[in-house]
Design a protein around this motif. Structure first.
Motif, PDB file in Angstrom:
ATOM      1  N   ARG A 159      37.008 -12.447  39.306  1.00  0.00           N
ATOM      2  CA  ARG A 159      38.132 -12.294  40.213  1.00  0.00           C
ATOM      3  C   ARG A 159      39.302 -12.590  39.657  1.00  0.00           C
ATOM      4  O   ARG A 159      40.504 -12.123  39.822  1.00  0.00           O
ATOM      5  CB  ARG A 159      37.519 -13.459  41.390  1.00  0.00           C
ATOM      6  N   TYR A 160      39.444 -13.640  38.488  1.00  0.00           N
ATOM      7  CA  TYR A 160      40.726 -13.696  38.099  1.00  0.00           C
ATOM      8  C   TYR A 160      41.341 -12.547  37.304  1.00  0.00           C
ATOM      9  O   TYR A 160      42.374 -12.176  37.362  1.00  0.00           O
ATOM     10  CB  TYR A 160      40.453 -14.901  36.813  1.00  0.00           C
ATOM     11  N   HIS A 161      40.340 -11.697  36.514  1.00  0.00           N
ATOM     12  CA  HIS A 161      40.825 -10.482  35.990  1.00  0.00           C
ATOM     13  C   HIS A 161      41.223  -9.600  37.019  1.00  0.00           C
ATOM     14  O   HIS A 161      42.392  -8.993  36.694  1.00  0.00           O
ATOM     15  CB  HIS A 161      39.597  -9.944  35.240  1.00  0.00           C
ATOM     16  N   GLU A 162      40.627  -9.464  38.181  1.00  0.00           N
ATOM     17  CA  GLU A 162      40.822  -8.529  38.876  1.00  0.00           C
ATOM     18  C   GLU A 162      42.449  -8.601  39.521  1.00  0.00           C
ATOM     19  O   GLU A 162      43.123  -7.778  39.684  1.00  0.00           O
ATOM     20  CB  GLU A 162      40.008  -8.497  40.331  1.00  0.00           C
ATOM     21  N   GLU A 172      47.958  -9.527  28.757  1.00  0.00           N
ATOM     22  CA  GLU A 172      47.979 -10.884  28.801  1.00  0.00           C
ATOM     23  C   GLU A 172      46.463 -11.521  28.881  1.00  0.00           C
ATOM     24  O   GLU A 172      46.170 -12.666  28.208  1.00  0.00           O
ATOM     25  CB  GLU A 172      48.606 -11.697  30.068  1.00  0.00           C
ATOM     26  N   ILE A 173      45.268 -10.783  29.330  1.00  0.00           N
ATOM     27  CA  ILE A 173      44.127 -11.127  29.632  1.00  0.00           C
ATOM     28  C   ILE A 173      43.251 -10.237  28.660  1.00  0.00           C
ATOM     29  O   ILE A 173      42.072 -10.564  28.742  1.00  0.00           O
ATOM     30  CB  ILE A 173      43.962 -11.239  31.048  1.00  0.00           C
ATOM     31  N   PRO A 285      47.010 -16.358  22.970  1.00  0.00           N
ATOM     32  CA  PRO A 285      47.177 -16.446  24.502  1.00  0.00           C
ATOM     33  C   PRO A 285      48.686 -16.106  25.065  1.00  0.00           C
ATOM     34  O   PRO A 285      49.439 -15.833  24.433  1.00  0.00           O
ATOM     35  CB  PRO A 285      47.362 -18.193  24.365  1.00  0.00           C
ATOM     36  N   ALA A 286      48.621 -16.309  26.217  1.00  0.00           N
ATOM     37  CA  ALA A 286      49.862 -15.445  26.813  1.00  0.00           C
ATOM     38  C   ALA A 286      51.014 -16.801  26.658  1.00  0.00           C
ATOM     39  O   ALA A 286      50.875 -17.863  26.492  1.00  0.00           O
ATOM     40  CB  ALA A 286      49.926 -15.533  28.647  1.00  0.00           C
ATOM     41  N   ALA A 287      52.403 -15.973  26.306  1.00  0.00           N
ATOM     42  CA  ALA A 287      53.363 -16.828  26.188  1.00  0.00           C
ATOM     43  C   ALA A 287      53.884 -17.613  27.504  1.00  0.00           C
ATOM     44  O   ALA A 287      53.579 -16.945  28.266  1.00  0.00           O
ATOM     45  CB  ALA A 287      54.537 -15.957  25.564  1.00  0.00           C
ATOM     46  N   LEU A 288      54.245 -18.438  27.244  1.00  0.00           N
ATOM     47  CA  LEU A 288      55.048 -19.263  28.472  1.00  0.00           C
ATOM     48  C   LEU A 288      56.060 -18.672  29.000  1.00  0.00           C
ATOM     49  O   LEU A 288      57.167 -18.463  28.234  1.00  0.00           O
ATOM     50  CB  LEU A 288      55.164 -20.792  28.040  1.00  0.00           C
TER      51      LEU A 288
END
Length: 616
Positions: A159-162, A172-173, A285-288
């Motif tokens: 669900r998070y990926h969706e 990002e993912i 990881p994603a940049a802030l």
């Protein structure tokens, strides 16, 4: 106390010390009790959970022995394990157990219909549950619970990926999806999401490879073909197809460089015969989005690494106390360097201060697989893996981020051998033994940057309504980015709270560190990780300084508190500086961060109480 089940099981006391939990079966007993925290767990359930339907002779006596040892260990830290009719009750709050926090966050996300809020809850839940579950715990209960939790984790991740893919955030993912898809090579839902994420990154050829790998796996293991949903994703991502109206979940926001074929690579554990194979990792990881206050350091790190890699391996060591933002700076710099190092980005959290730091040999196995080496081709042993790793990087320009290093020995095998790559290392230590490294020492955020960060997290209007309370909150966080982030997150999670309420709670030293905890971010735990590095004499000085309460003092003051001569005090002060629990202010003066003073006082008071109880 806090208890971790989602990974290697361990427990920490209120002051961050790890608590010894005994052998594996005894840990399994504790895990069963924790899974029903506050509820009665029957002795028969515990026996069945450990040994199944055919327990050995004397099983119940062995169980009683485990319970008695656990009762003593937990009682020493204020947790009671009580006998109840037919069983036992472990009296802990569910929020003290990461398993219950994970399940609560997942349940809350299921009840939320707004995508961004659900994604935030799921991200926090999944951050608790990134590693293998219930590692090393034996018995039928652990095996069954491991399977059920993995199903919950996969469902939450899907669900998070969706949500993220629908917002066009595939880049990002993609590393997160790839990791989970590797663990579940027959799951067509994960394969479809991985293909979509790769497509959004402009990596259509790799998306097709994922489909071929899953098709091969399904055919060879189950004798079936991919279902219509996965075939539909394939049609959308084929390089020679141009859908008339691409959706947010498949549109590629920008094109990535063409993939470079690498022989012998297998995606999702299955060889793709005749297909171009890619070993270009993107693990950052994603940049802030709210990265604040480190622009000068960021520019310096990027310039150094971009300019030095032609003549050798560009190596930057970002050091500083826990919570100061070392990881955020390293990840931000690595994202900025993507164009200069198009061969990919490798990332690992080395957990250098954990009781079980990452093994360099295991890290190399992960890196080699990310670089395109099939698991059957990876040699055993640290040196052979390091040689293969250096050989693969010799012709590539790759960024490597080694986060949370515990020392030079953990880092050395992970360094490329030839010019052309860039390495960012973060550590509490300065790591002077790494040859050619350029050091950066991070300090606290200035007041205006800390206030900007709070506004970015919790909303500007709130702080403009309460300027005095906002200034007080920033002062109490004393420039520590982790404290500022946690304070902002707590306010964002409590929109009905005035800023002044949180400031008042932080002003109370009895509540301060309790308030500076949110999700996995915890100022007390960060300080405790540094304290665990200290030997007994340095610990005694640290707690004495906390009980004294001064934030600035001389070496002579430290010697007097310790009852030692000045050279001995200097040695111990140097050790505190080395692990970033103290700063040298010049001459014979030293400075301790106000939140570190609060933690040192807590530790000192806890040890005084323990001494009083034992009568020594």
């Amino acid at each position: 106390m806090k208890f971790r089940l989602l990974g290697h099981m361990h427990a920490t006391s209120g002051d961050g010390e790890e608590v010894e939990l005994g052998p594996a079966k005894q840990r399994s007993v504790l895990a069963m009790l924790l899974s029903d925290a506050g509820e009665v767990v029957l002795a028969d359930q515990l026996v069945d959970g450990l040994w199944g339907a055919a327990p050995p002779p004397g099983a119940r006596g062995t169980l009683y022995s485990y319970v008695a040892r656990l009762r003593r260990a937990l009682h020493a830290h204020g947790v009671e394990l009580r006998r109840h009719t037919g069983g036992y009750v472990l009296q802990v709050e569910q929020e003290q157990v990461d398993l219950h926090r994970f399940l609560r966050l997942v349940d809350e996300a299921q009840a939320v219909h707004e995508g961004p809020w659900a994604a935030a809850l799921l991200h926090e839940a999944l951050s608790l549950c990134r590693r293998e579950l219930l590692v090393g715990l034996p018995g039928p209960w652990a095996a069954g619970t491991r399977t059920r939790l993995e199903q919950v984790r996969v469902a939450a991740a899907l669900r998070y990926h969706e949500i993220q893919l629908a917002a066009g955030r595939g880049e990002e993912i993609v590393a997160r999806i790839y990791e989970l898809a590797m663990a579940h090579p027959l799951d067509e839902r994960l394969a479809a999401q991985l293909m979509t994420a790769l497509y959004q990154c402009g990596r259509q050829a790799e998306a097709v490879q994922v489909y071929e790998a899953v098709k091969e796996n399904l055919g060879s293991r189950l004798g079936v073909a991919p279902g219509p949903d996965l075939r539909g994703v394939l049609l959308r991502v084929l390089p020679d197809r141009h859908p008339a109206a691409p959706t947010a979940s498949t549109a590629a926001p920008h094109a990535a460089p063409h993939a470079v074929p690498v022989a012998g690579v297998h995606l999702l554990g299955a060889p793709v015969v005749g297909a171009p194979v890619v070993g270009r990792p993107r693990q950052l990881p994603a940049a802030l989005a709210d990265f604040t206050g480190r622009d000068q350091a960021l520019d310096e790190v990027v310039r150094h690494l971009a300019g030095s890699s032609e003549h050798g391996v560009g190596l930057a060591v970002i050091a500083g106390p826990g919570g100061v933002g070392k990881s955020a700076l390293a990840v931000q710099a690595a994202h900025r360097l993507c164009q200069s190092f198009p061969g990919g980005q490798l990332y690992v959290d080395l957990h250098g201060l954990d009781p079980r730091p990452a093994d360099p040999a295991e890290v190399l196995e992960r890196f080699l697989r990310a670089l395109g080496v099939h698991r059957t081709a990876i040699p055993d042993g640290l040196e052979p893996r390091a040689e293969m790793y250096r050989d693969l990087l010799a012709e590539r320009r790759v960024t490597v981020v080694l986060d949370g290093a515990g020392g030079e020995a953990q880092v050395q095998p992970l360094l490329p051998g030839a010019p052309g790559s860039a390495v960012l290392v973060t550590s509490r230590y300065r790591l002077p033994g790494l040859p050619g490294a350029r050091p950066w020492q991070l300090g606290m955020l200035p007041r205006h940057d800390a206030l900007d960060l709070l506004r970015a997290i919790a909303g500007r209007e709130r702080f403009e309504r309460e300027p005095r309370a906002s200034d007080e909150l920033v002062r109490l966080c004393a420039g520590l980015p982790l404290a500022v982030r946690v304070a902002g997150a707590r306010l964002a999670a409590r929109p009905h709270w005035p800023v002044g309420r949180l400031a008042a709670r932080l002003a109370d030293p009895r509540l301060c560190l309790d308030e500076l905890s949110h999700g996995t971010a915890d100022v007390r735990a960060t300080l405790a990780a540094g304290y665990r590095l200290l030997e007994e004499p340095a610990r005694r000085l640290f707690t004495s300084l906390g009980l004294d309460g001064r934030t600035r003092f001389s070496a002579a003051t430290a010697a007097a508190l310790l009852g030692a001569d000045l050279p001995a005090a200097h040695d111990l002060l140097a050790r505190l500086v080395e692990v970033c629990l103290l700063d040298a202010a010049g001459g014979d003066e030293f400075v301790m961060h106000p939140l570190t003073v609060v933690y040192a006082r807590e530790r000192g008071q806890a040890e005084e109480r323990a001494t009083a109880r034992t009568g020594s």
